[in-house]
Design an enzyme around this catalytic site. Structure first.
Site, PDB file in Angstrom:
ATOM      1  N   ASN A   7       0.774  -1.166  -0.013  1.00  0.00           N
ATOM      2  CA  ASN A   7      -0.251   0.167  -0.368  1.00  0.00           C
ATOM      3  C   ASN A   7       0.713   1.104   0.016  1.00  0.00           C
ATOM      4  OD1 ASN A   7      -1.659   1.838   1.030  1.00  0.00           O
ATOM      5  ND2 ASN A   7      -3.048   1.058   1.482  1.00  0.00           N
ATOM      6  N   HIS A  10       1.275   6.543   1.741  1.00  0.00           N
ATOM      7  CA  HIS A  10       2.112   6.785   2.671  1.00  0.00           C
ATOM      8  C   HIS A  10       2.407   7.841   2.517  1.00  0.00           C
ATOM      9  CE1 HIS A  10      -1.500   6.450   6.144  1.00  0.00           C
ATOM     10  NE2 HIS A  10      -1.171   5.021   6.310  1.00  0.00           N
ATOM     11  N   HIS A  43      -5.922   3.815  -1.266  1.00  0.00           N
ATOM     12  CA  HIS A  43      -6.776   3.608  -0.986  1.00  0.00           C
ATOM     13  C   HIS A  43      -7.266   5.524  -1.956  1.00  0.00           C
ATOM     14  CE1 HIS A  43      -9.605   4.099   2.504  1.00  0.00           C
ATOM     15  NE2 HIS A  43     -10.403   4.617   1.529  1.00  0.00           N
ATOM     16  N   ARG A  45      -9.521   7.734  -0.718  1.00  0.00           N
ATOM     17  CA  ARG A  45     -10.533   8.736   0.054  1.00  0.00           C
ATOM     18  C   ARG A  45     -11.276   9.457  -0.685  1.00  0.00           C
ATOM     19  NH1 ARG A  45      -8.411   6.402   5.444  1.00  0.00           N
ATOM     20  NH2 ARG A  45     -10.522   7.758   5.842  1.00  0.00           N
ATOM     21  N   ARG A  49      -7.114  12.807   0.816  1.00  0.00           N
ATOM     22  CA  ARG A  49      -5.938  13.460   1.962  1.00  0.00           C
ATOM     23  C   ARG A  49      -4.639  12.516   1.613  1.00  0.00           C
ATOM     24  NH1 ARG A  49      -7.112   9.992   7.001  1.00  0.00           N
ATOM     25  NH2 ARG A  49      -9.030  11.396   7.310  1.00  0.00           N
ATOM     26  N   GLU A  70      -8.552   0.051  -2.723  1.00  0.00           N
ATOM     27  CA  GLU A  70      -9.252   0.745  -1.250  1.00  0.00           C
ATOM     28  C   GLU A  70     -10.235   1.508  -2.086  1.00  0.00           C
ATOM     29  OE1 GLU A  70      -6.858   0.847   1.828  1.00  0.00           O
ATOM     30  OE2 GLU A  70      -5.836  -0.569   1.670  1.00  0.00           O
ATOM     31  N   THR A 101      -7.967   3.803   8.136  1.00  0.00           N
ATOM     32  CA  THR A 101      -9.357   2.675   7.857  1.00  0.00           C
ATOM     33  C   THR A 101      -9.594   1.877   9.356  1.00  0.00           C
ATOM     34  OG1 THR A 101      -8.649   1.900   5.885  1.00  0.00           O
ATOM     35  CG2 THR A 101     -10.544   1.435   7.046  1.00  0.00           C
ATOM     36  N   GLU A 151     -11.221  -9.698   3.124  1.00  0.00           N
ATOM     37  CA  GLU A 151      -9.642  -9.045   3.624  1.00  0.00           C
ATOM     38  C   GLU A 151      -9.688  -9.140   5.178  1.00  0.00           C
ATOM     39  OE1 GLU A 151      -7.223  -6.292   2.304  1.00  0.00           O
ATOM     40  OE2 GLU A 151      -6.249  -5.102   3.388  1.00  0.00           O
ATOM     41  N   HIS A 191      -3.707  -4.739   7.971  1.00  0.00           N
ATOM     42  CA  HIS A 191      -3.561  -3.475   8.595  1.00  0.00           C
ATOM     43  C   HIS A 191      -2.626  -3.681  10.213  1.00  0.00           C
ATOM     44  CE1 HIS A 191      -5.315   0.058   9.766  1.00  0.00           C
ATOM     45  NE2 HIS A 191      -5.546  -0.114  11.209  1.00  0.00           N
TER      46      HIS A 191
END
Ligand code: PXP
Length: 245
Positions: A7, A10, A43, A45, A49, A70, A101, A151, A191
């Protein structure tokens, strides 16, 4: 061997800290693939963000591995996913005030709405996964909604403070994987997984894919994305159960 989805959200978070154009999450995705990532996860969003619409578009054009988006079930995002056509969409709950999340989607509660989204995106040729707690009822509800995969949220394990709590969460995940497979689903996990805690999760038989973000991106800031992904792949190789043919 269990697959690793990296992922890259970030990387975009760092870019957005200065609202500039670097670091580019698309470059990070390329480096992650060169390090052995089996998939790239992002993701999109609603508040954009970190990952934005341009990133999603360029990732779709660039990523050669499995592309996993996602997303919430908000109509605008579902429309974008249908146009983008990533390989897989993972439906997640989304709250503006959260840092990341938190917990899984309540598939039982929102089954009617979710079924429509699953069917809509299936018609576009996309594989559907539900990000849920390792809860038997949620897993069965996901199968009823037509998902291809679940998941399982590994945050309960990652946040557990005592050996007893850790064991309880491992048992929940173990049972969750079994239930998912019984229901004909592919079972993923994600996660809060890190280089320090992935060992016991990787050792659970039956997981097909892990999606890991923060810990890999954090390490990548110091050793580079390619090496960070190689190190995580090595751990998964070391601890995953041997598959019998
Ligand atoms: N899987 C899902 C569905 C997520 O929402 C996230 C966080 O974006 C992850 C995996 C990765 O979590 P982490 O960043 O804690 O590795």
């Amino acid at each position: 061997m269990v697959k690793l989805g990296v992922n890259i959200d970030h990387v975009a978070t760092v870019r957005q800290a200065r609202k500039t154009d670097e670091p580019d999450p698309v470059w990070a995705a390329v480096e992650a693939e060169l390090g052995g990532a089996d998939g790239i996860t992002f993701h999109l969003r609603e508040d954009r963000r970190h990952i934005n619409d341009r990133d999603a578009r360029v990732l779709k054009e660039t990523v050669a591995a499995k592309l996993n988006m996602e997303m919430s079930i908000a109509a605008g995002i579902v429309r974008i996913a249908g146009e983008l056509k990533p390989d897989q969409c993972t439906l997640v709950p989304e709250k503006r005030e959260e840092l990341t999340t938190e917990g899984g989607l309540n598939v039982r509660k929102f089954a009617r709405r979710i079924k429509r989204v699953v069917s809509d995106l299936h018609n576009k040729g996309i594989t559907l996964s539900a990000f849920i707690e390792p809860d038997v009822d949620q897993i069965r509800a996901s199968a009823d909604c037509g998902f291809d995969a679940v998941e399982l949220w590994t945050g309960g394990y990652a946040h557990a403070k005592t050996p007893r709590a850790v064991q309880r969460e491992i048992n929940r995940l173990d049972r969750g994987v079994e239930t998912g497979i019984e229901c004909g689903l592919e079972v993923h996990g994600g996660h809060g997984l890190t280089y320090r805690n992935v060992e016991r999760i990787a050792a659970i038989p039956g997981f097909g894919e892990f999606n890991i973000g923060h810990s890999i991106v954090a390490r990548a800031t110091l050793v580079g994305m390619r090496v960070a992904v190689e190190q995580m792949k090595d751990l998964l190789f070391q601890y995953s159960p041997v598959e019998l043919m």
